[in-house]
Design a protein around this motif. Structure first.
Motif, PDB file in Angstrom:
ATOM      1  N   UNK A 118     -17.187 -12.524  26.454  1.00 34.57           N
ATOM      2  CA  UNK A 118     -18.470 -13.005  25.935  1.00 34.57           C
ATOM      3  C   UNK A 118     -19.128 -13.932  26.943  1.00 34.57           C
ATOM      4  N   UNK A 119     -18.344 -14.779  27.566  1.00 34.68           N
ATOM      5  CA  UNK A 119     -18.876 -15.706  28.563  1.00 34.68           C
ATOM      6  C   UNK A 119     -19.480 -14.931  29.729  1.00 34.68           C
ATOM      7  N   UNK A 120     -18.749 -13.934  30.242  1.00 34.01           N
ATOM      8  CA  UNK A 120     -19.268 -13.119  31.349  1.00 34.01           C
ATOM      9  C   UNK A 120     -20.548 -12.397  30.938  1.00 34.01           C
ATOM     10  N   UNK A 121     -20.555 -11.823  29.752  1.00 32.08           N
ATOM     11  CA  UNK A 121     -21.727 -11.094  29.269  1.00 32.08           C
ATOM     12  C   UNK A 121     -22.922 -12.037  29.109  1.00 32.08           C
ATOM     13  N   UNK A 122     -22.697 -13.238  28.607  1.00 33.14           N
ATOM     14  CA  UNK A 122     -23.776 -14.206  28.418  1.00 33.14           C
ATOM     15  C   UNK A 122     -24.342 -14.654  29.753  1.00 33.14           C
ATOM     16  N   UNK A 123     -23.469 -14.954  30.695  1.00 35.41           N
ATOM     17  CA  UNK A 123     -23.922 -15.440  31.994  1.00 35.41           C
ATOM     18  C   UNK A 123     -24.503 -14.321  32.841  1.00 35.41           C
ATOM     19  N   UNK A 124     -24.094 -13.077  32.605  1.00 32.61           N
ATOM     20  CA  UNK A 124     -24.614 -11.953  33.378  1.00 32.61           C
ATOM     21  C   UNK A 124     -26.096 -11.738  33.096  1.00 32.61           C
ATOM     22  N   UNK A 125     -26.544 -12.164  31.922  1.00 33.91           N
ATOM     23  CA  UNK A 125     -27.954 -11.984  31.554  1.00 33.91           C
ATOM     24  C   UNK A 125     -28.863 -13.000  32.247  1.00 33.91           C
TER      25      UNK A 125
ATOM     26  N   UNK B  70     -20.839 -22.224  21.740  1.00 38.57           N
ATOM     27  CA  UNK B  70     -20.421 -23.075  22.856  1.00 38.57           C
ATOM     28  C   UNK B  70     -20.169 -22.257  24.119  1.00 38.57           C
ATOM     29  N   UNK B  71     -19.582 -21.083  23.978  1.00 41.32           N
ATOM     30  CA  UNK B  71     -19.335 -20.234  25.144  1.00 41.32           C
ATOM     31  C   UNK B  71     -20.638 -19.705  25.734  1.00 41.32           C
ATOM     32  N   UNK B  72     -21.592 -19.400  24.865  1.00 42.19           N
ATOM     33  CA  UNK B  72     -22.866 -18.865  25.341  1.00 42.19           C
ATOM     34  C   UNK B  72     -23.781 -19.926  25.940  1.00 42.19           C
ATOM     35  N   UNK B  73     -23.707 -21.146  25.439  1.00 37.90           N
ATOM     36  CA  UNK B  73     -24.723 -22.141  25.776  1.00 37.90           C
ATOM     37  C   UNK B  73     -24.236 -23.322  26.597  1.00 37.90           C
ATOM     38  N   UNK B  74     -22.934 -23.382  26.897  1.00 32.05           N
ATOM     39  CA  UNK B  74     -22.413 -24.513  27.666  1.00 32.05           C
ATOM     40  C   UNK B  74     -21.557 -23.997  28.820  1.00 32.05           C
ATOM     41  N   UNK B  75     -21.153 -24.919  29.653  1.00 30.23           N
ATOM     42  CA  UNK B  75     -20.229 -24.600  30.735  1.00 30.23           C
ATOM     43  C   UNK B  75     -18.814 -25.056  30.394  1.00 30.23           C
ATOM     44  N   UNK B  76     -18.535 -25.316  29.127  1.00 31.01           N
ATOM     45  CA  UNK B  76     -17.194 -25.709  28.718  1.00 31.01           C
ATOM     46  C   UNK B  76     -16.222 -24.564  28.972  1.00 31.01           C
ATOM     47  N   UNK B  77     -15.008 -24.913  29.360  1.00 37.42           N
ATOM     48  CA  UNK B  77     -13.984 -23.887  29.527  1.00 37.42           C
ATOM     49  C   UNK B  77     -13.561 -23.379  28.149  1.00 37.42           C
TER      50      UNK B  77
END
Length: 107
Positions: free
Chosen positions: A86-93, A48-55
């Protein structure tokens, strides 16, 4: 797979957002239901953290965790990085600049 374990796993997946009585599951399964459910919740939270914009708070609710400090600590132990990391790392890619988008032909 032993059908008893399959039934217990299916029950946990159906009730991921609710409390389950471990005794209900442990009575018929030699696998630790609490450990499996915890792992399932941490894996679902990662997705969910990697694939959504949920808080992070919304992700916690979706996987049935109520305490932010326990969630963060357990998530870090399971994945080696806190939920926000993890969220920052996922979105940084992801390239949000649009610089690598193909050119638009104005024909």
């Amino acid at each position: 797979m032993d059908p008893r374990i399959a039934r217990a796993i299916a029950r946990m997946e159906e009730a991921i957002d609710r409390e389950l009585l471990v005794a209900e599951l442990a009575a018929s399964v030699s696998l630790s239901p609490a450990r499996y459910l915890h792992t399932l919740r941490m894996e679902r939270a990662r997705l969910l953290l990697e694939r959504t914009f949920l808080s992070v708070k919304e992700v916690m609710a979706h996987v049935g965790v109520n305490d932010p400090s326990h969630f963060s600590r357990d998530f870090r132990r399971h994945h080696g990085v806190p939920p926000t990391g993890l969220r920052r790392r996922s979105w940084a890619a992801v390239d949000w600049s649009g610089q690598n988008d193909p050119p638009i032909n104005a024909s």
